[in-house]
Design an enzyme around this catalytic site. Structure first.
Site, PDB file in Angstrom:
ATOM      1  N   SER A  68       0.649  -1.252   0.248  1.00  0.00           N
ATOM      2  CA  SER A  68      -0.149   0.011  -0.160  1.00  0.00           C
ATOM      3  C   SER A  68       0.791   1.227  -0.049  1.00  0.00           C
ATOM      4  CB  SER A  68      -0.898  -0.115   1.445  1.00  0.00           C
ATOM      5  OG  SER A  68      -1.767   1.188   1.448  1.00  0.00           O
ATOM      6  N   TYR A  92      -2.369   5.353  -4.171  1.00  0.00           N
ATOM      7  CA  TYR A  92      -3.433   6.375  -4.194  1.00  0.00           C
ATOM      8  C   TYR A  92      -3.096   7.552  -4.946  1.00  0.00           C
ATOM      9  CZ  TYR A  92      -5.812   3.953  -0.294  1.00  0.00           C
ATOM     10  OH  TYR A  92      -6.577   2.895   0.308  1.00  0.00           O
ATOM     11  N   THR A 115      -6.010   2.599  -6.790  1.00  0.00           N
ATOM     12  CA  THR A 115      -7.259   2.477  -6.153  1.00  0.00           C
ATOM     13  C   THR A 115      -8.299   3.970  -6.483  1.00  0.00           C
ATOM     14  OG1 THR A 115      -6.503   1.316  -4.177  1.00  0.00           O
ATOM     15  CG2 THR A 115      -8.427   2.503  -3.807  1.00  0.00           C
ATOM     16  N   LYS A 124      -8.719  -0.531  -9.132  1.00  0.00           N
ATOM     17  CA  LYS A 124      -9.380  -1.221  -8.005  1.00  0.00           C
ATOM     18  C   LYS A 124     -10.423  -0.395  -7.440  1.00  0.00           C
ATOM     19  CE  LYS A 124      -8.666  -2.808  -3.241  1.00  0.00           C
ATOM     20  NZ  LYS A 124      -9.063  -1.773  -2.365  1.00  0.00           N
ATOM     21  N   HIS A 151     -13.888  -1.190  -1.252  1.00  0.00           N
ATOM     22  CA  HIS A 151     -13.124  -1.049  -0.124  1.00  0.00           C
ATOM     23  C   HIS A 151     -13.329  -1.726   1.336  1.00  0.00           C
ATOM     24  CE1 HIS A 151      -9.770   1.879  -0.272  1.00  0.00           C
ATOM     25  NE2 HIS A 151      -9.645   1.662   1.137  1.00  0.00           N
TER      26      HIS A 151
END
Length: 368
Positions: free
Chosen positions: A115, A137, A163, A240, A264
């Site tokens: 992440s 992100y 994402t 995603k 999520h």
């Protein structure tokens, strides 16, 4: 952080068992941060309900011995049609955090998705794991986005996962009620803010995590940004957070190699459909033009089979592996992945499937 159990005092017999072990050692506010959803948590509950209501029609008289569980995801063969979902701040669960879970995934032969908000730098995570993908992100600072991409590729990450369902952080009421803030010794290690970030600033009635993401995430990521990203990277691109088939189709047109049907984990729009409910329409929309993965609510090997029968190529597994990490560090995560493999192999065998491909030809029915 958790009071660690190493080795584990109990031996779980199902992947879902790790939740109780984790809850026994985690501070209540950390449990809530990981376990909770947004709003009234209706979507969180719907994810589990939709999977439980998906009945799989087994085939019989197939003469199938113990089936292999290997599957191809993004051009590489893995031991299971499973990847570890991207999850933030894993050192909240165990001091070894992302390194331990990535190492367990590597030993198990499945991809680990690191992440942007990891609590260990991507370079260190990539050295610990086998096949590591990087989850991005979209940040307000485009230069920082480019830097993260360069770092991920230099570290050897084999795929990029964007994402797209977090323009703002969903209102997670457990965190608000707990005035939750990240402890000072756990940082967003891939970002430059470090210990000085808003994520560490405890304020009554405020989620410090939401305050931090609101400051650093770009709230208006667009298809133009996805096109820029596709041109910027040569590794497989995964999108995603897709629930509407129209978005899946457009992602493919831009050049996505895979989409992840995800809400999520019930942590963003409360009222969004369960992913098992949304999955078939997305699969129909993209056909064989890209891979489709299911995320949110997967709790065991039977859920992997259900997802395949609904048309997915594989799944992302999240919370159960964090529970295993909390309960026993790397050894806990390895035990959880071993159980998941056993559960999935049993499910394939009982469904009369010769292999993972056959599972995608099973039919499903609704179970009340």
């Amino acid at each position: 952080m958790a009071e660690q159990m190493s080795p584990m005092r109990e031996s779980p017999v199902a992947l879902a068992d790790f939740a109780d072990l984790a809850r026994a050692v985690l501070p209540p506010e950390v449990w809530d941060f990981v376990a909770g959803g947004s709003g009234a948590e209706t979507t969180l509950a719907a994810n589990r309900r939709a999977l439980d209501q998906t009945g799989v029609l087994p085939r019989v008289l197939c003469g199938v011995p113990t089936p292999p569980t290997d599957a191809r995801l993004l051009g590489a063969v893995h031991t299971l049609p499973v990847a570890v979902a991207p999850m933030a701040y894993q050192r909240l669960l165990h001091p070894d955090g992302e390194v331990a879970l990535a190492a367990a995934a590597g030993a198990a032969g499945i991809p680990y998705v690191a992440s942007t908000l990891g609590s260990v730098p991507i370079e260190q995570v990539a050295r610990a794991g086998g096949d590591v993908w990087f989850q991005l992100y979209w940040l307000r600072d485009r230069g920082l986005v480019a830097d993260l991409l360069d770092r991920a590729e230099a570290a050897g990450c084999t795929a990029l996962m964007l994402t797209v369902d977090v323009p703002i952080l969903g209102r997670r009421l457990r965190d608000v009620r707990n005035s939750f803030a990240i402890p000072a010794d756990v940082v967003a290690a891939n970002l430059p803010t470090g210990r000085g970030s808003l994520a560490h600033a405890a304020t009554p009635g405020v989620s410090a995590v939401a305050a931090h993401t609101g400051a650093v995430f770009a709230p208006a990521v667009s298809w133009d940004d996805l096109e820029w990203l596709r041109e910027r990277t040569s590794v497989p691109l995964v999108v995603k957070g897709v629930l509407d088939p129209r978005d899946a189709t457009r992602a493919v047109a831009v050049g996505a190699d895979a989409v992840v049907v995800s809400n999520h984990g019930g942590r963003q729009l409360d009222g969004a459909p369960a992913t098992a409910t949304a999955l078939p329409a997305v699969v129909d929309a993209v056909g064989d033009r890209c891979e489709v993965l299911l995320d949110s609510g997967v709790r065991g090997g039977m859920d992997v089979l259900r997802a395949l029968a609904l048309g997915a190529h594989g799944v992302l597994v999240g919370r159960p592996l964090l529970w295993a990490l909390a309960a026993g560090g790397r050894s806990g995560a390895e035990a959880a992945l071993s159980l998941l493999a056993d559960e999935f192999r049993d499910a394939l065998t009982l469904a009369g499937c010769a292999d993972v491909v056959a599972a995608r030809h099973l039919r499903t029915t609704r179970v009340e």
